[in-house]
Design an enzyme around this catalytic site. Structure first.
Site, PDB file in Angstrom:
ATOM      1  N   ASN A  41       0.882  -1.171   0.000  1.00  0.00           N
ATOM      2  CA  ASN A  41       0.000   0.000   0.000  1.00  0.00           C
ATOM      3  C   ASN A  41       0.920   1.222   0.000  1.00  0.00           C
ATOM      4  O   ASN A  41       1.596   1.497   0.993  1.00  0.00           O
ATOM      5  CB  ASN A  41      -0.922   0.003   1.222  1.00  0.00           C
ATOM      6  CG  ASN A  41      -1.833   1.221   1.251  1.00  0.00           C
ATOM      7  OD1 ASN A  41      -1.443   2.301   0.811  1.00  0.00           O
ATOM      8  ND2 ASN A  41      -3.038   1.057   1.769  1.00  0.00           N
ATOM      9  N   GLU A 100      -3.982   1.845  -2.942  1.00  0.00           N
ATOM     10  CA  GLU A 100      -4.045   3.295  -2.692  1.00  0.00           C
ATOM     11  C   GLU A 100      -3.124   4.069  -3.637  1.00  0.00           C
ATOM     12  O   GLU A 100      -2.341   4.919  -3.205  1.00  0.00           O
ATOM     13  CB  GLU A 100      -3.746   3.627  -1.226  1.00  0.00           C
ATOM     14  CG  GLU A 100      -4.914   3.305  -0.306  1.00  0.00           C
ATOM     15  CD  GLU A 100      -4.953   4.174   0.937  1.00  0.00           C
ATOM     16  OE1 GLU A 100      -5.542   5.270   0.861  1.00  0.00           O
ATOM     17  OE2 GLU A 100      -4.398   3.779   1.968  1.00  0.00           O
ATOM     18  N   ASP A 125      -3.904  -5.073   1.117  1.00  0.00           N
ATOM     19  CA  ASP A 125      -4.158  -4.404   2.391  1.00  0.00           C
ATOM     20  C   ASP A 125      -5.541  -4.835   2.855  1.00  0.00           C
ATOM     21  O   ASP A 125      -6.540  -4.382   2.303  1.00  0.00           O
ATOM     22  CB  ASP A 125      -4.084  -2.887   2.188  1.00  0.00           C
ATOM     23  CG  ASP A 125      -4.404  -2.125   3.462  1.00  0.00           C
ATOM     24  OD1 ASP A 125      -4.696  -2.764   4.490  1.00  0.00           O
ATOM     25  OD2 ASP A 125      -4.372  -0.881   3.427  1.00  0.00           O
ATOM     26  N   ASN A 150      -6.683  -4.444   5.953  1.00  0.00           N
ATOM     27  CA  ASN A 150      -7.169  -3.595   7.048  1.00  0.00           C
ATOM     28  C   ASN A 150      -7.729  -4.412   8.213  1.00  0.00           C
ATOM     29  O   ASN A 150      -8.684  -3.996   8.877  1.00  0.00           O
ATOM     30  CB  ASN A 150      -8.198  -2.581   6.536  1.00  0.00           C
ATOM     31  CG  ASN A 150      -7.539  -1.302   6.030  1.00  0.00           C
ATOM     32  OD1 ASN A 150      -6.634  -0.774   6.677  1.00  0.00           O
ATOM     33  ND2 ASN A 150      -7.969  -0.812   4.890  1.00  0.00           N
ATOM     34  N   ASP A 203      -1.427  -6.132   6.299  1.00  0.00           N
ATOM     35  CA  ASP A 203      -1.195  -6.456   4.887  1.00  0.00           C
ATOM     36  C   ASP A 203      -0.785  -7.926   4.807  1.00  0.00           C
ATOM     37  O   ASP A 203       0.145  -8.346   5.512  1.00  0.00           O
ATOM     38  CB  ASP A 203      -0.100  -5.561   4.312  1.00  0.00           C
ATOM     39  CG  ASP A 203      -0.471  -4.092   4.407  1.00  0.00           C
ATOM     40  OD1 ASP A 203      -1.029  -3.554   3.445  1.00  0.00           O
ATOM     41  OD2 ASP A 203      -0.220  -3.488   5.482  1.00  0.00           O
ATOM     42  N   ASP A 256       2.938   4.775   4.901  1.00  0.00           N
ATOM     43  CA  ASP A 256       2.765   4.262   6.269  1.00  0.00           C
ATOM     44  C   ASP A 256       2.736   2.732   6.300  1.00  0.00           C
ATOM     45  O   ASP A 256       2.788   2.144   7.377  1.00  0.00           O
ATOM     46  CB  ASP A 256       1.543   4.881   6.966  1.00  0.00           C
ATOM     47  CG  ASP A 256       0.309   4.966   6.090  1.00  0.00           C
ATOM     48  OD1 ASP A 256       0.368   4.581   4.904  1.00  0.00           O
ATOM     49  OD2 ASP A 256      -0.727   5.413   6.602  1.00  0.00           O
ATOM     50  N   HIS A 257       2.654   2.095   5.108  1.00  0.00           N
ATOM     51  CA  HIS A 257       2.691   0.629   5.019  1.00  0.00           C
ATOM     52  C   HIS A 257       4.042   0.167   4.473  1.00  0.00           C
ATOM     53  O   HIS A 257       4.629   0.838   3.610  1.00  0.00           O
ATOM     54  CB  HIS A 257       1.642   0.105   4.047  1.00  0.00           C
ATOM     55  CG  HIS A 257       0.231   0.320   4.487  1.00  0.00           C
ATOM     56  ND1 HIS A 257      -0.572  -0.702   4.932  1.00  0.00           N
ATOM     57  CD2 HIS A 257      -0.529   1.431   4.527  1.00  0.00           C
ATOM     58  CE1 HIS A 257      -1.770  -0.218   5.223  1.00  0.00           C
ATOM     59  NE2 HIS A 257      -1.782   1.066   4.990  1.00  0.00           N
TER      60      HIS A 257
END
Length: 255
Positions: A7, A34, A145, A147, A216, A245-246
């Site tokens: 991501n 994303e 991802d 989540n 993930d 951030d991933h």
DNA sequence: ATGGCCAAGATACTTGGA
């Protein structure tokens, strides 16, 4: 064969990170989430110059998924067939004889929000679709991802996260139902360091303090799980300037 | 001290992420 997921939280901002990562890691397939790009703005040329073909499904500002690969992909699918969803969250293709499905599961925002209900409905539709796909494809990879942090060991502070979105029981149950179709969480096929995560909040110096979640995932059908020799999280990308951030996750398959 | 973010699109703030 090496297959990875990342991501990138805006491919526009992270393009150079992705190009550098491809050069260093040489995955056969890299699945992105994303991308936040409309299709007409997708950087095909830059990625082609790095030796990768692209399949993408994007929209303005939010969501967006893409597949970068050394060899062409076939039997492209976009979206979950039986789900009416305008959000670009699913993209799949067949590479060799491996069916790859890249997903960006809805975040859910908060367990009391409508977005959480959408997340659960979305996951049920994904489960039903995967049941059909697994019947058709012996070699299947479902990655992206999700989540969802599946287990307590996937959360830096399970007490703090108890009942919260990304770790609530209904989400974890939905994830388990997908696994029970006959998929294996590749990361847990191997001994891993404690407190291994794939996402850390930009705030609160969360990365430095390793306050993360493992959300993930790379899930493998039985035939592929047997051939899997490694699953690694590449935390190094989180130390780059202006990082996503991933972190990326990659499996190595003996095929 | 236990916390002070980031991206995009529209404007000097809102929405969404996780």
């Amino acid at each position: 064969m090496k297959i990875a997921t990342w991501n990138v939280n805006s491919l526009k901002v992270r393009l150079q990170h992705v190009l550098d990562w491809l050069a260093l890691n040489q995955p056969d397939v890299l699945c992105l989430q994303e991308t936040k790009l409309q299709d007409e703005n997708f950087p095909i040329e830059e990625i082609a110059a790095a030796g990768y073909q692209t399949i993408y499904s994007g929209q303005k500002t939010y969501n967006g998924v893409a597949l970068l690969s050394k060899q062409p992909g076939f039997e492209i699918v976009s979206g979950i067939p039986d789900l009416d969803d305008a959000q670009k969250r699913v993209l799949g293709a067949v590479y060799g004889d491996v069916r790859v499905i890249c997903v960006y599961v809805p975040n859910g925002q908060h367990v009391t929000s409508e977005k959480y209900q959408y997340k659960l409905k979305w996951l049920a539709a994904l489960r039903d679709w995967m049941r059909d796909m697994l019947a058709k494809h012996q070699k299947l990879v479902l990655l992206g991802d999700f989540n969802i942090a599946p287990e307590e060991c996937d959360v830096h502070d399970p007490k703090l996260w108890e009942g919260q979105v990304l770790f609530s029981v209904p989400e974890r149950e939905a994830f388990r139902e997908v696994l029970e179709l006959g998929l294996t969480d590749s990361f847990r096929l191997f001994e891993q360091a404690e407190k291994s995560f794939t996402w850390w909040d930009y705030r609160m110096m969360a990365f430095r303090r390793n306050m993360g979640l493992r959300i993930d995932h790379i899930l493998l059908s039985g035939d592929l799980a047997k051939t899997c020799t490694a699953c690694v999280i590449d935390k190094a990308t989180r130390r780059l300037e202006r990082p996503s951030d991933h972190a990326p996750v990659m499996v190595e398959l003996g095929i």
